[in-house]
Design a protein around this motif. Structure first.
Motif, mmCIF file in Angstrom:
data_model
loop_
_atom_site.group_PDB
_atom_site.id
_atom_site.type_symbol
_atom_site.label_atom_id
_atom_site.label_comp_id
_atom_site.label_asym_id
_atom_site.label_seq_id
_atom_site.Cartn_x
_atom_site.Cartn_y
_atom_site.Cartn_z
ATOM 1 N N UNK A 1 0.780 -1.266 0.151
ATOM 2 C CA UNK A 1 -0.009 0.006 -0.009
ATOM 3 C C UNK A 1 0.910 1.234 0.109
ATOM 4 N N UNK A 2 0.426 2.119 -0.780
ATOM 5 C CA UNK A 2 1.087 3.367 -0.887
ATOM 6 C C UNK A 2 1.060 4.272 0.439
ATOM 7 N N UNK A 3 2.046 4.899 0.894
ATOM 8 C CA UNK A 3 2.052 5.605 1.984
ATOM 9 C C UNK A 3 2.653 7.249 2.029
ATOM 10 N N UNK A 4 1.756 8.274 1.881
ATOM 11 C CA UNK A 4 2.377 9.595 1.949
ATOM 12 C C UNK A 4 2.443 10.250 3.327
ATOM 13 N N UNK A 5 3.361 10.941 3.393
ATOM 14 C CA UNK A 5 3.587 11.803 4.790
ATOM 15 C C UNK A 5 3.597 13.225 4.363
ATOM 16 N N UNK A 6 3.496 13.969 5.537
ATOM 17 C CA UNK A 6 3.558 15.461 5.028
ATOM 18 C C UNK A 6 3.149 16.172 6.587
ATOM 19 N N UNK A 7 3.102 17.553 6.393
ATOM 20 C CA UNK A 7 2.797 18.455 7.560
ATOM 21 C C UNK A 7 3.041 19.920 7.242
ATOM 22 N N UNK A 8 2.668 20.584 8.214
ATOM 23 C CA UNK A 8 2.803 22.003 8.211
ATOM 24 C C UNK A 8 4.398 22.581 8.283
ATOM 25 N N UNK A 9 4.472 23.751 8.303
ATOM 26 C CA UNK A 9 5.476 24.552 8.180
ATOM 27 C C UNK A 9 6.390 24.251 9.689
ATOM 28 N N UNK A 10 5.565 24.255 10.811
ATOM 29 C CA UNK A 10 6.314 24.225 12.060
ATOM 30 C C UNK A 10 6.401 22.727 12.423
ATOM 31 N N UNK A 11 5.836 21.908 11.719
ATOM 32 C CA UNK A 11 5.775 20.584 12.091
ATOM 33 C C UNK A 11 4.879 20.085 12.953
ATOM 34 N N UNK A 13 1.772 19.828 13.142
ATOM 35 C CA UNK A 13 0.624 18.855 12.463
ATOM 36 C C UNK A 13 1.328 18.062 11.232
ATOM 37 N N UNK A 14 1.107 16.880 11.503
ATOM 38 C CA UNK A 14 1.596 15.981 10.541
ATOM 39 C C UNK A 14 0.588 15.008 10.105
ATOM 40 N N UNK A 15 0.820 14.357 8.804
ATOM 41 C CA UNK A 15 -0.464 13.397 8.422
ATOM 42 C C UNK A 15 0.414 12.306 7.740
ATOM 43 N N UNK A 16 -0.307 11.304 7.787
ATOM 44 C CA UNK A 16 -0.069 9.955 6.756
ATOM 45 C C UNK A 16 -1.399 9.872 6.019
ATOM 46 N N UNK A 17 -1.224 9.700 4.694
ATOM 47 C CA UNK A 17 -2.592 9.423 3.696
ATOM 48 C C UNK A 17 -1.966 7.960 3.197
ATOM 49 N N UNK A 18 -2.632 6.986 3.295
ATOM 50 C CA UNK A 18 -2.406 5.804 2.801
ATOM 51 C C UNK A 18 -3.397 5.300 1.515
ATOM 52 N N UNK A 19 -2.855 4.691 0.912
ATOM 53 C CA UNK A 19 -3.684 4.083 -0.392
ATOM 54 C C UNK A 19 -3.492 5.059 -1.584
ATOM 55 N N UNK A 20 -4.327 4.733 -2.490
ATOM 56 C CA UNK A 20 -4.145 5.415 -3.935
ATOM 57 C C UNK A 20 -4.649 6.974 -3.783
#
Length: 126
Positions: A1-11, A13-20
């Motif tokens: 499964x594809x996993x994408x990560x990211x977040x805001x400028x200060x770090x 707030x972070x997110x993980x988005x999985x799937x297509x």
């Protein structure tokens, strides 16, 4: 499964988005322009269930921007993160991804082209 990560400028707030990733696109509507201060935003959509808000700040703050959606941002640094729809979709801004060049994130369409200045051209090619 594809996993994408990211977040805001200060770090905070972070997110993980999985799937297509669904419907990566650019948008020049007036709401996107006001939301970001830029002429065009780059978005990618995911099912709500596929997005986890992680990090110290957990879920982003929300601003109700329309009858069907709220804009998401970090309450600490003010970074725009995307939009959380009333329906089953979360749209994340590509600039928030740790790897915005990851396969599957390249925009395939441009919404509200008529709202962009005539001199602003989007090159959909190579």
């Amino acid at each position: 499964m594809t996993r994408f990560t990211g977040g805001c400028l200060c770090g905070r707030i972070r997110f993980i988005a999985e799937g297509e990733a669904d419907f990566p696109h650019t948008c020049s509507c007036s709401q996107c322009q006001r939301h970001s201060g830029g002429l065009t935003l780059c978005w990618v959509e995911f099912d709500k269930a596929a997005v986890s808000w992680v990090g110290e700040g957990r879920a982003p703050a929300l601003y109700r921007s329309s009858s069907a959606s709220s804009r998401a941002f970090c309450a600490t640094c003010g970074s725009s993160l995307g939009a959380v729809d009333d329906g089953p979709t979360v749209a994340l801004l590509l600039g928030c991804f740790d790897d915005p060049q990851a396969p599957g994130l390249r925009p395939v369409a441009h919404a509200f082209e008529g709202s962009r200045p005539a001199w602003w051209k989007v090159d959909a090619g190579g």
